[in-house]
Design an enzyme around this catalytic site. Structure first.
Site, mmCIF file in Angstrom:
data_model
loop_
_atom_site.group_PDB
_atom_site.id
_atom_site.type_symbol
_atom_site.label_atom_id
_atom_site.label_comp_id
_atom_site.label_asym_id
_atom_site.label_seq_id
_atom_site.Cartn_x
_atom_site.Cartn_y
_atom_site.Cartn_z
ATOM 1 N N HIS A 164 15.480 1.879 24.087
ATOM 2 C CA HIS A 164 14.276 1.553 22.650
ATOM 3 C C HIS A 164 13.965 1.370 21.573
ATOM 4 O O HIS A 164 13.595 0.157 21.035
ATOM 5 C CB HIS A 164 13.794 2.605 23.655
ATOM 6 C CG HIS A 164 13.558 2.843 24.740
ATOM 7 N ND1 HIS A 164 13.724 3.548 25.391
ATOM 8 C CD2 HIS A 164 12.602 1.617 25.970
ATOM 9 C CE1 HIS A 164 13.410 3.739 26.860
ATOM 10 N NE2 HIS A 164 12.942 2.444 26.883
ATOM 11 N N LEU A 218 11.712 7.888 25.700
ATOM 12 C CA LEU A 218 12.574 6.739 24.446
ATOM 13 C C LEU A 218 13.934 7.150 23.977
ATOM 14 O O LEU A 218 14.336 7.842 23.525
ATOM 15 C CB LEU A 218 11.894 6.348 22.931
ATOM 16 C CG LEU A 218 10.220 5.738 22.850
ATOM 17 C CD1 LEU A 218 9.447 6.111 22.000
ATOM 18 C CD2 LEU A 218 10.088 5.010 24.316
HETATM 19 P P1 AMP Z 1 11.368 1.228 29.659
HETATM 20 O O1 AMP Z 1 10.963 2.062 28.944
HETATM 21 O O2 AMP Z 1 12.826 1.797 31.040
HETATM 22 O O3 AMP Z 1 10.635 0.215 30.516
HETATM 23 O O4 AMP Z 1 12.190 0.116 29.393
HETATM 24 C C1 AMP Z 1 11.393 -0.236 27.678
HETATM 25 C C2 AMP Z 1 12.069 -1.426 27.613
HETATM 26 O O5 AMP Z 1 13.879 -1.513 26.708
HETATM 27 C C3 AMP Z 1 12.761 -2.482 28.607
HETATM 28 O O6 AMP Z 1 12.719 -4.091 27.681
HETATM 29 C C4 AMP Z 1 14.809 -2.456 28.672
HETATM 30 O O7 AMP Z 1 14.966 -3.160 29.431
HETATM 31 C C5 AMP Z 1 14.361 -2.007 27.144
HETATM 32 N N1 AMP Z 1 15.894 -1.382 27.856
HETATM 33 C C6 AMP Z 1 15.961 -0.276 27.921
HETATM 34 N N2 AMP Z 1 17.246 0.197 28.040
HETATM 35 C C7 AMP Z 1 18.029 -0.430 27.236
HETATM 36 C C8 AMP Z 1 19.669 -0.343 26.994
HETATM 37 N N3 AMP Z 1 20.480 0.207 27.107
HETATM 38 N N4 AMP Z 1 18.943 -1.273 25.858
HETATM 39 C C9 AMP Z 1 18.641 -2.112 25.609
HETATM 40 N N5 AMP Z 1 17.361 -2.223 25.807
HETATM 41 C C10 AMP Z 1 17.291 -1.221 27.211
#
Ligand code: AMP
Length: 287
Positions: free
Chosen positions: A36, A32
């Protein structure tokens, strides 16, 4: 904070929530970071009950991410979730989610899964779609939270929710960025100091595209070329694509108008970096 790993326990718990208030859900792959956290804090603020899932399996990880490194982060992730006062951390086991005789998938079709991110990762996007719908079934959220950074995944989820009449509201939050504009991402950890420094060119290229649009440029090809040319100024960053498309279908546009997405994917060393900015249909820029 309650930690649930068992699928039946998650189903039972979700059933008990039916009268307990709204449920906000943030699906993640763990490790995280502050991107996140923005989603988790929104879920906490807007809903009575908050659930964060961490699903890590090798096939779900993008390049630059090392599956072997993930268990190492789990203890820290759970601490973060507890300190954010999340109600439930849902950690389904891959073997329970996908038993050997698993044979039913959600398979979006068309440009949304075939172009851009889908060009090399169609199977991944389909697996992502199946995984998210399974999580929706288990957690039964009222609102699910996603980041604009992963615009194509967001569009795919919107389409599935619409096509399959799934009664869940989707909330898409702006991309959280480092000071120099680089989108915060798990894969950034794989960047060397030099790669980290030059990676911000992706955001600068998107801003250059935006500026062209603001100055009246309406040709997708001209904007794509300008963005690609700017990325090419940093030798350590290898462009995958710089594209202008519709944010809901990911199809090409003839002319740039409100309701257009500028999107870039590139590699810096092993890390795959994606980012986008959206000219919304109501004229505001989201980046
Ligand atoms: P992941 O763990 O990479 O699958 O991401 C989980 C959620 O966090 C997904 O909806 C991503 O789009 C969101 N997320 C990842 N990086 C960012 C960021 N820099 N800003 C906003 N949301 C993010």
């Amino acid at each position: 904070m309650r930690i649930i790993t068992n699928l039946d326990e998650m189903t039972e718990t979700a059933r008990g929530w039916l009268s307990g208030g709204s449920v906000g859900f943030v699906p993640t792959k763990g490790h995280l970071h502050i991107g996140h956290l923005a989603l988790i804090q929104a879920a906490r603020q807007e809903c009575e009950i908050s659930v964060v899932s961490i699903v890590v399996d090798a096939a779900a990880l993008g390049s630059g991410e090392d599956p072997a490194a993930y268990p190492h982060y789990l203890a820290r992730d759970l601490q973060v979730l507890a300190s954010e006062n999340v109600d439930v951390a849902f950690l389904p086991r891959a073997g329970d989610m996908y038993p050997p005789d698993f044979s039913t998938t959600v398979s979006p079709t068309g440009p949304l899964v075939e172009r851009l991110e889908g060009a090399n990762r169609l199977a991944y996007l389909r697996q992502f779609a199946t995984g998210i719908i399974k999580l929706f079934q288990l957690v039964r959220p009222d609102i699910a939270y996603f980041g604009q950074k992963d615009a194509q995944q967001v569009a795919i989820i919107h389409r599935i929710v619409r096509d399959l009449n799934i009664d869940i509201n989707l909330r898409v939050l702006p991309t959280v960025r480092e000071n120099d504009g680089l989108a915060v991402a798990t894969s950034n950890a794989a960047l060397s100091p030099v790669q980290r420094q030059v990676a911000a060119v992706i955001h600068r290229a998107l801003l250059a595209g935006k500026e062209l649009v603001e100055n009246g440029e309406r040709s997708p090809a001209s904007i794509e070329k300008a963005m690609a040319d700017l990325v090419a100024t940093e030798a350590a960053v290898k462009l995958d694509y710089a594209a202008v498309c519709r944010p809901d279908t990911f199809t090409e546009v003839d002319t740039v108008a409100p309701g257009t997405l500028l999107v870039i994917a590139a590699y810096a060393g092993k890390a795959r970096l994606i980012d986008n900015i959206l000219w919304t249909s109501y004229g505001r820029w989201l980046f």
